[in-house]
Design a protein around this motif. Structure first.
Motif, PDB file in Angstrom:
ATOM      1  N   THR A 171      -1.545 -33.843  -0.429  1.00  0.00           N
ATOM      2  CA  THR A 171      -1.183 -32.449  -0.641  1.00  0.00           C
ATOM      3  C   THR A 171      -0.461 -32.277  -1.977  1.00  0.00           C
ATOM      4  O   THR A 171       0.127 -33.218  -2.512  1.00  0.00           O
ATOM      5  N   GLN A 173       2.252 -30.706  -2.410  1.00  0.00           N
ATOM      6  CA  GLN A 173       3.678 -30.938  -2.174  1.00  0.00           C
ATOM      7  C   GLN A 173       4.007 -32.422  -2.136  1.00  0.00           C
ATOM      8  O   GLN A 173       5.074 -32.848  -2.606  1.00  0.00           O
ATOM      9  N   LEU A 212       0.587 -26.802   0.782  1.00  0.00           N
ATOM     10  CA  LEU A 212       0.055 -27.900   1.590  1.00  0.00           C
ATOM     11  C   LEU A 212      -1.438 -28.077   1.373  1.00  0.00           C
ATOM     12  O   LEU A 212      -2.110 -28.746   2.164  1.00  0.00           O
ATOM     13  N   GLN A 214      -4.706 -29.665   0.217  1.00  0.00           N
ATOM     14  CA  GLN A 214      -5.090 -31.044  -0.033  1.00  0.00           C
ATOM     15  C   GLN A 214      -5.952 -31.125  -1.289  1.00  0.00           C
ATOM     16  O   GLN A 214      -6.887 -30.333  -1.468  1.00  0.00           O
TER      17      GLN A 214
END
Length: 367
Positions: A171, A173, A212, A214
């Motif tokens: 991800t 993040q 989030l 991917q």
């Protein structure tokens, strides 16, 4: 008294002002060497034309002030006390009843301005310290540029950590977390702003952030990051390909890179900020992507990531040696992809030098 504080004192003398109230934490650090985000508490620097300055901080910060090297008085307050009543007492003991004040109009909240007026009802506020400070910060010294060079090297290390963290399914993040952790392990405890990693269509939001999402093969991935080195910031952006990307993504990157390189080639003393913006913007417009470059070309940088001046249309300020600012053309196609390529530079006697050196040609990272 450091050079910056001497300049503030001299300005007060020249403008026949009685006191300057410096309220922005970054600017307090610029003049005093002490930085702290006071959150809801009050931290302030008071400078005078004919006597020593003093700092006012929460009582819990007094020892930190002393460790910072501040050699003048510091006054503190407890949470249950009225800070502006104590500020009033300290100023009256220090300088009587100052009549003409300079305040940071860009920073001072109205309720704190009202609190000062209650303490000094006969005071006037004829001078905007914000304008003085932005002019003084405009030209960096050799020692300041050396600190920004160091911050730039740290940003290059952060890019390397981010590129290494890319793999299928990770991800945005999580990549940010890897960058920040890698920098902390190297002793860099503060990023200059929240690190940005955006993949695919998410990068078409120029002031968005990591989500989030991917990262998937075939996407462009944008990294925008910087660090703080002894109070001075870096800021840079690179956009890479994760696996094989399409012709349009490559075209957007190539156009953005051409705009970045052309503006950097042109940046030198005597060139105006507006003309620099136009050089980059014309390249992007000619390629058919003008509507997707929806922000100024750059912003000043130093003790803050966004300082004076703006490199944009309408700003006819001529560049001078020691000016530091970003060059960051971008193309953001909603629902498709976003590319930005950014370096911060300092103007030299006959050109410019960047603070970051991570290559800008399209890098393909294998999934």
């Amino acid at each position: 008294m450091n050079e910056h504080l001497q300049q503030l004192t001299q300005w007060l003398q020249d403008q026949q002002l009685d006191v300057a109230y410096i309220s922005n934490p970054t600017n307090i650090s610029y003049f005093s060497g002490f930085f702290q985000d006071p959150e809801e508490r009050v931290t302030a620097l008071f400078a005078f034309p004919d006597r020593d300055p003093f700092l006012f901080t929460p009582a819990l910060s007094i020892e930190e002030v002393k460790r910072s090297g501040w050699s003048y008085d510091v006054h503190g307050y407890l949470d249950h006390e009225d800070p502006f009543a104590l500020i009033g007492d300290a100023i009256r003991a220090h300088a009587g009843e100052p009549a003409k004040w300079a305040i940071e109009k860009d920073d001072l909240p109205v309720y704190r301005y009202d609190a000062i007026r209650q303490q000094f009802p006969d005071a006037t506020f004829p001078a905007d310290a914000s304008r003085f400070i932005e002019q003084k910060k405009l030209i960096k010294s050799d020692s300041e540029i050396a600190l920004m060079d160091a911050a730039g090297r740290e940003a290059d290390a952060a890019f390397a950590a981010g590129f290494a963290a890319l793999h299928s399914g990770v991800t945005e993040q999580a990549v940010v977390a890897e960058i920040n952790y890698a920098m902390m392990k190297q002793g860099v405890m503060e990023m200059s702003f929240d690190t940005i990693v955006q993949a695919g269509a998410n990068a078409a939001n120029p002031h968005g952030g990591p989500e989030l999402n991917q990262v998937q093969p075939g996407q462009m991935v944008l990294f925008d990051l910087g660090t703080v080195h002894q109070g001075y910031d870096s800021d840079a952006t690179r956009t890479v390909a994760f696996g094989k990307v399409g012709d349009r993504e490559r075209e957007i990157h190539a156009v953005c890179l051409e705009a970045n390189l052309a503006a950097m080639e042109a940046a030198k003393p005597g060139v105006t900020a507006a003309s620099l913006d136009k050089i980059a913007r014309d390249i992007i417009t000619k390629a058919g992507y003008g509507e997707y470059f929806n922000h100024r070309l750059g912003h000043g940088i130093g003790t803050s990531t966004h300082e004076f001046p703006s490199i944009m249309e309408g700003n006819d300020m001529e560049l001078q040696p020691g000016m530091c600012f970003s060059i960051e053309p971008g193309i953001y196609v909603p629902g498709f992809a976003g590319v930005r390529i950014e370096d911060c530079i300092h103007i030299t006697a006959d050109g410019n030098e960047p603070f970051t050196h991570t290559p800008k040609t399209l890098r393909v990272i294998k999934p």
